[in-house]
Design a protein around this motif. Structure first.
Motif, mmCIF file in Angstrom:
data_model
loop_
_atom_site.group_PDB
_atom_site.id
_atom_site.type_symbol
_atom_site.label_atom_id
_atom_site.label_comp_id
_atom_site.label_asym_id
_atom_site.label_seq_id
_atom_site.Cartn_x
_atom_site.Cartn_y
_atom_site.Cartn_z
ATOM 1 N N ALA A 65 0.823 -1.209 0.000
ATOM 2 C CA ALA A 65 0.000 0.000 0.000
ATOM 3 C C ALA A 65 0.855 1.256 0.000
ATOM 4 O O ALA A 65 0.546 2.235 -0.679
ATOM 5 N N ILE A 66 1.974 1.227 0.736
ATOM 6 C CA ILE A 66 2.837 2.413 0.786
ATOM 7 C C ILE A 66 3.420 2.694 -0.597
ATOM 8 O O ILE A 66 3.551 3.840 -1.022
ATOM 9 N N ALA A 84 0.027 3.495 -3.317
ATOM 10 C CA ALA A 84 -0.742 4.731 -3.338
ATOM 11 C C ALA A 84 -0.089 5.812 -4.206
ATOM 12 O O ALA A 84 -0.760 6.425 -5.043
ATOM 13 N N PHE A 101 -0.614 4.944 -7.779
ATOM 14 C CA PHE A 101 -1.979 5.250 -8.180
ATOM 15 C C PHE A 101 -2.086 6.699 -8.643
ATOM 16 O O PHE A 101 -2.670 7.014 -9.684
ATOM 17 N N SER A 158 -8.173 10.032 -2.088
ATOM 18 C CA SER A 158 -8.367 8.690 -1.543
ATOM 19 C C SER A 158 -7.075 7.888 -1.599
ATOM 20 O O SER A 158 -6.826 7.064 -0.717
ATOM 21 N N ALA A 159 -6.226 8.156 -2.609
ATOM 22 C CA ALA A 159 -4.939 7.462 -2.641
ATOM 23 C C ALA A 159 -4.077 7.896 -1.454
ATOM 24 O O ALA A 159 -3.470 7.073 -0.770
ATOM 25 N N LEU A 160 -4.023 9.211 -1.198
ATOM 26 C CA LEU A 160 -3.217 9.687 -0.063
ATOM 27 C C LEU A 160 -3.789 9.173 1.251
ATOM 28 O O LEU A 160 -3.031 8.866 2.175
ATOM 29 N N SER A 184 -5.283 6.303 1.741
ATOM 30 C CA SER A 184 -4.921 4.910 2.008
ATOM 31 C C SER A 184 -3.417 4.795 2.259
ATOM 32 O O SER A 184 -2.977 3.933 3.020
ATOM 33 N N PHE A 185 -2.653 5.703 1.661
ATOM 34 C CA PHE A 185 -1.212 5.773 1.957
ATOM 35 C C PHE A 185 -1.000 6.066 3.437
ATOM 36 O O PHE A 185 -0.284 5.346 4.148
ATOM 37 N N SER A 205 -2.049 3.229 5.716
ATOM 38 C CA SER A 205 -1.174 2.056 5.827
ATOM 39 C C SER A 205 0.090 2.381 6.613
ATOM 40 O O SER A 205 0.580 1.538 7.360
ATOM 41 N N ILE A 206 0.626 3.605 6.474
ATOM 42 C CA ILE A 206 1.774 3.952 7.320
ATOM 43 C C ILE A 206 1.346 3.955 8.787
ATOM 44 O O ILE A 206 2.083 3.529 9.679
#
Lengths: 344, 338
Positions: free
Chosen positions: A327-328, A331, A334, B159-161, B163-164, B167-168
């Motif tokens: 995921a890191i 994202a 993406f 939304s990408a940021l 989920s980034f 996850s961190i």
């Protein structure tokens, strides 16, 4: 115009076939090397020469257990899960003709995760491994069907799909937390690992229950890649060459959902592999779906293998779920994709 | 304007109704839960305090919790209104744009690196800075590239940021020895462990945010018409937008510091308000503030009954309630073109 250019490019690709084969072989070699290195690395380091010797059955006794019982099953699981996710993403991207399509975006991953966590809770932690992929598939199918149906309005625009996928995913996430909390407290850690996605603690049993799904599903995807190619050209062309479009599309979506869900059933919600691998594969071997399915599977496997390698070696003594690293990395990828494909 | 209430009188009456709903939901939040209390008991807890169990629960748990839920619901709804007006994007909200996740990440990473050495006053500022950085990053990334900021770019970048950051967040939580229940709290948001002092400490910042937002309603009306019109009408867009963003950071960051990232309030409530009274922000903003508070109070009360004998984080309840709403919103024709 764009479609013409695509078809033309696909025709000319025939002439580059040797190049594609070389690249696929190269990819396989890299994966193999990564496997060997990965077997060697860990809390007890096994030198590469010993790894090779153990693998052909001439190794020392003390390495046998580590290599065969601890590291190999985990590596095999990463490869299968990564490949399954990647093939699923490849199919979805071709079918939906949406560069952002992936099992995550369709809600498959989160739906399967919710189903598995619910199952663990209801069975009070006493679950047979063989059932996991099946339960996950049920959840994945339901969530994907909901997303797809809701996003359909005489066509599926990328944004609507993305937004509804994000919403369905967060509903499934809420359900997952609900089931986590409804169960006894000692199951929470198990469920948390599931939510992030990890191949920690996988044994040969897990691999055995996952392998049939991935092998059969992957083979089907590979052998049917010609129809996938045709479908990707658009409905009108597909109908023109005599294909039963709706039936084929439906079967392909089922295949994609089954692959991704089976992977979730064993490893939990590994995200972004199904998005990234197909795009990289397309860069490497072009648009031909036979080559792209293979390349994508190899890349997905490699990707998850490396993510898990980082997760289990960098933060010793902790074992960090591989899904966090995918995921890191995923994202930012993406976001990068959004700039390449401007459908906005 | 096809809104439910079209006359000023109707809107004022509706507002009185919304206030009544807020009071009722606050009462429900105080009275109902694992133990139900009567109104008398609650009043006695403040008039003739004896230190009994019941009174202790009311004074240290129920009332602080209700106050926190109201403050957060109000703030999230207001920041949703501001973001939707500023980006002219009906899907914008602090959680979808990743501002909540950024603030949560800032707090979790500070706790991870330095341990539990922070006072709540420090954490508020950490959350503000986290929310500020993520808001800045999202708008910069979404504006970069050809074509400037399009709605789809903004939403997908957000939304990408998010989920980034999430996850961190889980990475830090798994590395450190935080308890897992604590970890869930920073992933979904909950008001169950509200501390009255924390809420009161944050209240001035939040109140400042609300007041600035209320003072800005005319600018919001102009801004919602688009940059060209706004500039034509003599608005200094850059400053208005910066101020809007500042208020959003204040409100969203503060909410996260208090209760973790709670999703869907910021996207739902502004739409409900607009459906009730139309597009005039002089009405939308106060309506959203009141309805947001009432909504979170009700959601929190509801989340005490979802699992027998246990509590569900309120973020789970808002997600369950909010998802059908967002799906309906996305499917609406007006959004078909995006």
């Amino acid at each position: 115009m764009g479609r013409f250019r695509q078809s033309y490019r696909r025709l000319t690709e025939r002439h580059r076939k040797p190049l594609v084969m070389v690249r696929l072989l190269l990819l396989a070699v890299v994966l193999l090397a990564a496997v060997i290195v990965s077997i060697g690395l860990g809390s007890l380091r096994v030198p590469v020469s010993d790894v090779l010797r153990t693998l052909v059955g001439l190794g020392e006794q003390k390495y046998e257990l580590i290599v065969y019982q601890l590291r190999m099953p985990r590596i095999a699981a990463s490869i299968l899960v990564g490949a399954a996710m990647a093939i699923s993403g490849t199919i979805l991207q071709a079918l939906i003709r949406n560069p952002l399509a992936s099992p995550d975006l369709l809600g498959t991953t989160s739906g399967a995760t919710a189903a598995v966590v619910a199952f663990i809770t209801i069975m009070n932690g006493q679950v047979a491994v063989g059932w996991m992929p099946v339960v996950a598939m049920a959840g994945g199918c339901i969530a994907s069907a909901i997303t797809y149906l809701l996003a359909w309005r005489g066509g599926s625009s990328p944004l609507r799909m993305a937004m509804i996928g994000v919403s369905v995913s967060s509903a499934m996430g809420a359900l997952t937390i609900y089931f986590t909390l409804a169960g006894p407290i000692y199951l929470v850690s198990q469920a948390l690992g599931w939510m992030a996605g990890t191949v920690y603690g996988t044994s040969w049993t897990h691999v055995l229950y996952l392998a049939p799904w991935v092998v059969v599903g992957g083979a089907l995807a590979l052998f049917q890649s010609r129809s996938l190619n045709v479908l990707e050209l658009g409905d009108r062309i597909a109908i023109g060459v005599g294909m039963r479009v709706e039936r084929n599309r439906f079967l392909f979506i089922i295949l994609a959902v089954v692959l991704a869900s089976a992977a979730v059933g064993i490893a939990g919600g590994i995200s972004f592999v199904g998005l990234m691998a197909p795009h990289m594969a397309r860069k490497l071997v072009g648009n031909h779906n036979g080559a792209i399915v293979t390349a994508s599977a190899l890349l997905g496997a490699l990707f998850l293998l490396l993510a898990d390698l980082v997760g289990r070696t960098v933060f010793v003594p902790l074992d960090i779920p591989a899904g966090i690293f995918t995921a890191i990395l995923g994202a930012p990828f993406f976001i990068y994709l959004m700039y390449r494909h401007r459908h906005g | 304007m096809n809104s439910l209430l079209s006359t000023d009188k109707g809107k004022a009456a509706g507002f009185a109704g919304a206030l009544a709903l807020l009071i009722l939901s606050a009462a429900a939040s105080v009275l109902f839960g694992l133990r139900n209390f009567s109104l008398d008991t609650v009043i006695q807890a403040y008039t003739s305090y004896t230190g009994s169990d019941e009174q202790l629960i009311i004074r240290t748990s129920r009332v602080p919790r209700a106050l926190t839920a109201a403050v957060i619901g109000c703030s999230l709804a207001v920041s949703g209104v501001l973001l939707q007006a500023m980006t002219r994007n009906p899907l914008a909200s602090p959680s979808i744009l990743g501002i909540n996740a950024g603030a949560a990440l800032a707090i979790v990473s500070m706790l991870y690196w330095y341990g539990a050495v922070f006072t709540f006053g420090d954490l508020i500022w950490v959350a503000f800075i986290g929310a500020g950085i993520s808001a800045g990053a999202i708008f910069l990334i979404a504006t970069a590239g050809k074509g400037g900021m399009t709605p789809i770019k903004l939403i997908l970048t957000g939304s990408a940021l998010a989920s980034f950051a999430t996850s961190i967040n889980s990475l830090f939580m798994l590395i450190s020895n935080e308890t897992l229940e604590g970890a869930l709290y920073w992933l979904t948001g909950s008001v169950s462990n509200s501390n009255l002092n924390h809420t009161l400490q944050l209240l001035p910042y939040m109140a400042a945010g609300w007041v600035i937002a209320l003072l800005m309603t005319r600018s919001l009306n102009v801004m919602a018409m688009g940059d060209d019109v706004a500039i034509g009408l003599g608005q200094r867009m850059v400053w208005v937008k910066l101020l809007t963003l500042l208020v959003v950071v204040l409100l969203a960051g503060g909410s996260v510091a208090l209760a973790g990232p709670i999703a869907f309030v910021g996207i739902m409530i502004p739409h409900i308000s607009r459906w009730l009274i139309g597009n005039d922000h002089r009405w939308v903003l106060p309506y959203s503030a009141v309805l947001g508070a009432a909504f979170l109070l009700l959601a929190d009360t509801l989340s005490r009954f979802l699992i027998h004998g246990k509590e569900v984080p309120v973020g789970v309840t808002t997600a369950v309630l909010g998802v059908p709403f967002v799906v309906a919103l996305v499917r609406r024709k007006a959004l078909g073109q995006i």
